[in-house]
Design a protein around this motif. Sequence first.
Motif, PDB file in Angstrom:
ATOM      1  N   THR A   1      -5.296  12.708  -5.172  1.00 22.23           N
ATOM      2  CA  THR A   1      -6.185  11.979  -4.264  1.00 22.23           C
ATOM      3  C   THR A   1      -6.883  10.827  -5.012  1.00 22.23           C
TER       4      THR A   1
ATOM      5  N   ALA B   1       1.666   6.857  -6.581  1.00 22.01           N
ATOM      6  CA  ALA B   1       0.658   7.882  -6.859  1.00 22.01           C
ATOM      7  C   ALA B   1       1.283   9.277  -6.801  1.00 22.01           C
TER       8      ALA B   1
ATOM      9  N   MET C   1       0.817  -1.206   0.000  1.00 26.03           N
ATOM     10  CA  MET C   1       0.000   0.000   0.000  1.00 26.03           C
ATOM     11  C   MET C   1       0.860   1.269   0.000  1.00 26.03           C
TER      12      MET C   1
ATOM     13  N   VAL D   1      -4.229   8.109  -5.012  1.00 28.65           N
ATOM     14  CA  VAL D   1      -4.068   7.471  -3.693  1.00 28.65           C
ATOM     15  C   VAL D   1      -5.252   6.531  -3.448  1.00 28.65           C
TER      16      VAL D   1
ATOM     17  N   TRP E   1      -6.732   4.459   6.140  1.00 26.49           N
ATOM     18  CA  TRP E   1      -6.484   5.546   5.198  1.00 26.49           C
ATOM     19  C   TRP E   1      -7.653   5.782   4.239  1.00 26.49           C
TER      20      TRP E   1
ATOM     21  N   TRP F   1       2.738  15.350   1.232  1.00 29.26           N
ATOM     22  CA  TRP F   1       2.521  13.931   1.514  1.00 29.26           C
ATOM     23  C   TRP F   1       3.754  13.071   1.210  1.00 29.26           C
TER      24      TRP F   1
ATOM     25  N   MET G   1      -8.227  11.690   4.216  1.00 27.70           N
ATOM     26  CA  MET G   1      -7.097  12.138   3.414  1.00 27.70           C
ATOM     27  C   MET G   1      -7.470  12.166   1.931  1.00 27.70           C
ATOM     28  N   THR G   2      -8.132  11.095   1.463  1.00 25.09           N
ATOM     29  CA  THR G   2      -8.461  11.021   0.041  1.00 25.09           C
ATOM     30  C   THR G   2      -9.700  11.848  -0.310  1.00 25.09           C
TER      31      THR G   2
ATOM     32  N   CYS H   1      -9.867  15.002   0.581  1.00 25.39           N
ATOM     33  CA  CYS H   1      -9.413  16.410   0.568  1.00 25.39           C
ATOM     34  C   CYS H   1      -9.680  17.062  -0.784  1.00 25.39           C
TER      35      CYS H   1
END
Lengths: 393, 393
Positions: free
Chosen positions: B215, A221, A214, B218, B252, A252, B257-258, B260
């Motif tokens: 994002t 990414a 991951m 990710v 996660w 990040w 976070m993703t 955002c």
Amino acid sequence: MNGFTFQCGTKMIFGRETELCVGEELRRQGASRVLFVYGGSSIKKSGLYDTVVKALEKAGLFFLELPGVVPNPRVSLVREGIEICRREKIDFLLAVGGGSVIDSCKAISFGVYYDGDVWDLISGKVRPGQERIPVGDILTLPAAGSEESDSCVISDETILVKAGFGSPLMRPVFSIMNPELTYTLPPYQTACGCMDIMAHAMERYFSPTPDVEMTDRVTEAILTTVIHNLPIALAEPENYAARAEIMLCGTWAQNDMTGCGRIQDWFNHGLEHQISGFYDIAHGAGLAISFPAWMEYLCEKKECVPKLAQYAVRVWNAEMNFEDPARTAREGCKRLKNLIREAGLPLTLREAGVGNERFEEIADNMTDGGSRTCGSFYQMGREDIRKLLGRME
Amino acid sequence: MNGFTFQCGTKMIFGRETELCVGEELRRQGASRVLFVYGGSSIKKSGLYDTVVKALEKAGLFFLELPGVVPNPRVSLVREGIEICRREKIDFLLAVGGGSVIDSCKAISFGVYYDGDVWDLISGKVRPGQERIPVGDILTLPAAGSEESDSCVISDETILVKAGFGSPLMRPVFSIMNPELTYTLPPYQTACGCMDIMAHAMERYFSPTPDVEMTDRVTEAILTTVIHNLPIALAEPENYAARAEIMLCGTWAQNDMTGCGRIQDWFNHGLEHQISGFYDIAHGAGLAISFPAWMEYLCEKKECVPKLAQYAVRVWNAEMNFEDPARTAREGCKRLKNLIREAGLPLTLREAGVGNERFEEIADNMTDGGSRTCGSFYQMGREDIRKLLGRME
């Protein structure tokens, strides 16, 4: 995947005009006496300086200024900041700039609570304590990732040494990130910044730790996004979307999220710190020279090939050569070099004005005279470093 | 990319045997009177209960127990917890379990400081204040992502309503995550958990906001990792690497976070909450039924096809059909359905024992009788929901 502890509580305030809220945010954080730290004239030219001053005044905050932070920030200015903080009972450090400004604030923030000279902390002689002045920032340069990281790098200009230290308490409490503030960055700085971001991602990616799927994929990414957006930002400096992607990647890539559960490498940062200790070279430019050369060197090491091929396929869309994965790995290096070249960065030390007169000394410094190795993905010995420097020439 | 504020300060303590440090960590967080909240017998069978009790005793902490949290956790138990906290001056809530246990603690933590009935907070009638009892957890089920999220979902069992509320102060202060603790999960729960994780990723991924490259990528990293590791965890329940990847993905996918910088969708969670309000169906199973059906429905909407094709190509390695991207999009749905089927989850409401008698009511509830739409990637009206439910039948 190894065990790990991860905590990053920085409040990220991201978007257009977010710098206008800096006074309000400082109030929310309980600040009353602020030291406003910045670099040179660029924030005055851009108008950001005036915006910040107005916001601080509007919020009714007492503040003093400490300008003059330079790239490869100096311990002398850190010492000056510590004195001001003590004398003026400063309770909050506001960094407005890039990594150098934020790093200076981080060193000041711990130095205030240390009785001896701050270089003891920076050089690792003494471990930082549990007290510090909180730091917040307005970021103007996506590169170092200092806006969320738990470490800083400072140079002693008198002895040409660059060193760093860290603490879980060192992460800024807030970071204001407006991609518009990066529109005026010169192309060379934009490119150096992206190279630094990619390096932070890759120093973690190339790891000897197995089973890190991951975090590998998140790193891919980040890398893919930078690779896609750097040429756009160079061609269209005011492309908000591209600037925003790069800014988010910068944070990040370095807040250590992608470093969770793995041994990291950091050979290339170590090498670059050596080079930029001796020569006046931008950090990103140094990394642009060393990283592809290091990767190409490792394409010859059988144990490194699988990960380098994965990188080439997943990050650079290289075709997997199942019979000869090293060929795929080399294709990844080639594509990285093409990006660096197109972005106007150097690929050799000569192009960056760096001679070969210190090669022996660098190889010795990095290995304590050959008595230890450096890096983890591949353990670089003194001979390896000599060979690598020869190829970088 | 839209502007946003993001802050997640949860301390993630990840790895083998990390639960042994819970007493120490509670001390570090300043806890002295702890309410230890859990579900049923599973932590007693596994030995985790004994480990926790020993660790709390060893740390010299006063603690009380509140067992009995059930899936779709109930407000009655939350009320009980609030009473205990007030009466016993509890200063820390320790959740040991999955999302239901952590969510119960989150609701208790704010309810203690609210004078009225806690359902006012849960139902959104009253906004949560700035005071709460801190929550820490030992996670035993990767699914809900409550271990870092800033929200909780609670059911009022007497009126068959499920509702949720959130606050930036709601994120747990620490989460202890040992993948070994998930070895004993039954295959169905492992699969439901993974479906929930994927849904959290996809509710954010399918967004109408443009320019969200990083994002998106990710999120694709999270989805790809779950897809790869779910079959491994089902075949080899004690495969540490697979369990670790899934656990990290769960966190996660839901710490936002993703999310955002983008408008999120959450149509499928809304629909699932409706269904599981009326019927006894596992959350992950409900999502397994609705998500692919919803995606297939949107493959017919021209404006949705590009993102659905991106998802199919990047997440499922589908071949891009440049002439007919909808075909690629449908291939993505097909591969998701294959995974769901192979994981032993239902794909139709019938398989899950859910009849069609409430379809009209659900479509009405979700659209206030047809007066508004639901979702953002595609705005689902009452007719859309009726049609979709028909296809899910």
